[in-house]
Structures are given as C-alpha cells and as structure tokens.
Write an enzyme that holds these catalytic residues in place. Structure first.
Site, PDB file in Angstrom:
ATOM      1  CG  ASP A 205      -2.775   2.764  -4.846  1.00  0.00           C
ATOM      2  OD1 ASP A 205      -2.289   2.529  -3.784  1.00  0.00           O
ATOM      3  OD2 ASP A 205      -2.715   3.612  -5.743  1.00  0.00           O
TER       4      ASP A 205
ATOM      5  CB  SER B 248       0.031   4.981  -4.001  1.00  0.00           C
ATOM      6  OG  SER B 248      -0.674   5.646  -5.060  1.00  0.00           O
TER       7      SER B 248
END
Length: 307
Positions: free
Chosen positions: A174, A46
């Site tokens: 993510d 991320s």
C-alpha cells in the site's frame, strides 16, 4: 492566459473510501460529467487509487460509490486463521476478483481516458513507487501494466493483505505507508512532467475522514510501549503523512487554488469494518453539499441543467 491544470487527489483509507466516493458523487450530481472531465490528472493512494483508476476507466462517481457499498462486505469477509501472527489478516483473492471485474481483466494503464498517478511501495528494492500511464514522452513501461494489478498493489495494506507482484521479482504494498495523501505527488507530476507552474495548478483533495493520533499528556506518551505502538503505528504513519501533505500543498499553491475536503471523526473507524463505515456515505454527501459552490469555483464549473 494559460489554461489551469486541474488535479484530483484522493487519500487512502480502506472502506472509508465510501466517504470519498460520496463527496465525488455529490459534485457529479451538481455539475454532471463535466466534473470529472475537467481534471487533467487523477492521483490516488490505496482506496483512493482504486477510485481514481475506476474514474479513469470511464466509471461515474455514482458507480464507484455503489461499488463500495456492495464490495465492502465481500472484500473483508474471509479472515485467515492465525492472521497477523503469520501472514495477513485477509485472503486477498476476493479483492483481486472484484478489481478484475470492475477494472477489466486485460485493461492496461495506457488504455485509461485520464492521466493517473497511483502510489505504492516496493519492498524488494525498498523504494517508493508511483504507477502511471505514459502521459509524458519521458514516461515508459508503466503504461503497459494491468490496471487491476496496479489497483491491487496500491491497496495491499500491510497486515491486512499480502503484497502484490507486478513484475517477476518485485513485491508491492500500500502506498499509504509513505503517501496516504497524494497531493504532493500530483503537484510534482504537474511541475515535472506537464511543465506547469505552481500558479497554474488547481487541486481538489479529498480525505477518508480523519482521527489524528492524540495522547492525553506527555506522561501518558512516555509510558507507551510496544503493544501500544503496535496498534497505533499504521494510523500514525497514514495520519501524519496525510496532514503533512495537506499543509505543504496548502502552502505551495495559491490561495483559492487548493481545496481540501475531509471530516474528522469523534472515534476511530476501522478501515475494514463495513458496519462502522456505512454512515460515512451520508457524511460524504453532507460535506459535498456544503462545499459544492467552492468546488465549482475551483474548477470553473457551472451547474448542470436539471432533467
């Protein structure tokens, strides 16, 4: 004597990545460009994936810190009407535009100056993904991917941003849903593809400040229902996976070969709140300064001359 294999592992955490970038910039200020040059592999999830890709693209730690200071309010400014009931909270176009500008419209993973491993989760096949450049003869295809798109995929946090396509029929979210702390990803890569023994590995792992999910008592826990868990679910997924990866990496690597830097916050800091995250820059500088000698010993670095 075998040269150590050095890994930088960077957690996910949205705008809390400003803490990570501040720790890194403090190390860069002390050791110069040799700090990032010393790493053989950069792995990130991320926001940590964005930082890792920026560093592998040739950006300095200071430049990545400045990027977070400037980009935060723009990324999380355009809330969608009716968010989270139908569709994600934010329009992802501002983030994508910034990633294109920072990482290049046409730059591909094989153009990077460092080996990278970037986590994501693919929804159509229902599988974890680690996007890499082709840094081993056994790896192929990943190196042809656009860097900015890999950055977009690893940071597509569920409920915050829409998923990202890298191919014709995939859908990526993510990597924090399974590997918010990518320490084990880095260790696995070193052993499997770089052919290193655990004793060869040196790892610097950096968090984004943590606040473990705690409940006052068992009696409180058993009363938690859907509404309670709905708001705590993502925090629990990311926090517990980060803690597990840290503990496993600490046990796998030899004492003195692994350094984890983080700071536990007294209150929850939302990953999309630019005002709340602003003080994290000074936290990061402070953690970096306090641990600067340990970083140098871990990586075998000497302080860069001043001036």
């Amino acid at each position: 004597m075998t040269e150590p294999y050095r890994i930088l592992a960077l957690d996910g955490g949205g705008l809390r990545g400003i803490f990570t970038a501040a720790v890194l910039s403090e190390a860069e200020e002390t050791y110069g460009r040799a700090f990032i040059d010393s790493f053989d592999l950069l792995t990130g999830t991320s926001t940590g994936g964005i930082i890792a890709l920026g560093l592998a693209s040739g950006r300095s730690c200071r430049e990545m810190l400045d990027f977070y200071g400037q980009a935060g309010p723009r990324i999380f400014s355009r809330r969608r009407l009716g968010h989270r009931l139908r569709g994600p909270k934010y329009d992802r176009r501002p983030l994508d535009n910034l990633l294109r500008a920072e990482l290049g419209e046409t730059t591909r993973m094989n153009d990077l100056s460092k080996a990278v491993c970037i986590t994501a989760h693919e929804l159509v096949c229902g599988t974890t993904r680690v996007w890499k450049d082709d840094h081993s003869p056994e790896l192929r295809w990943g190196g042809d991917q656009l860097v900015w798109k890999v950055a977009a995929a690893t940071s597509a946090a569920p409920t915050y941003f829409a998923p990202v396509q890298l191919g014709d029929a995939d859908s990526h979210v993510d990597g924090g849903v399974w590997g918010n702390n990518p320490a084990l990803v880095g260790i696995t890569e070193a052993v499997r593809y770089a052919g290193r023994e655990l004793r060869d590995i040196r790892m610097l792992s950096i968090g984004t400040t943590s606040q473990p999910l705690r409940v006052a008592s068992h009696e409180k826990a058993v009363k938690m229902g859907f509404k309670d868990w709905m708001w705590k679910g993502l925090d629990l997924l990311q926090g517990s996976s980060s803690m597990a990866s840290h503990n496993q990496a600490r046990l796998l690597l030899h004492e003195g070969d692994y350094l984890r830097l983080d700071s536990e916050s007294a209150r929850k800091i939302d990953l999309d709140d630019a005002m709340q995250c602003r003080p994290l820059q000074e936290w990061g500088h402070d953690v970096g300064r306090k641990n600067i000698a340990q970083i140098g010993r871990l990586l075998g670095l000497e302080r860069a001359p001043r001036g």
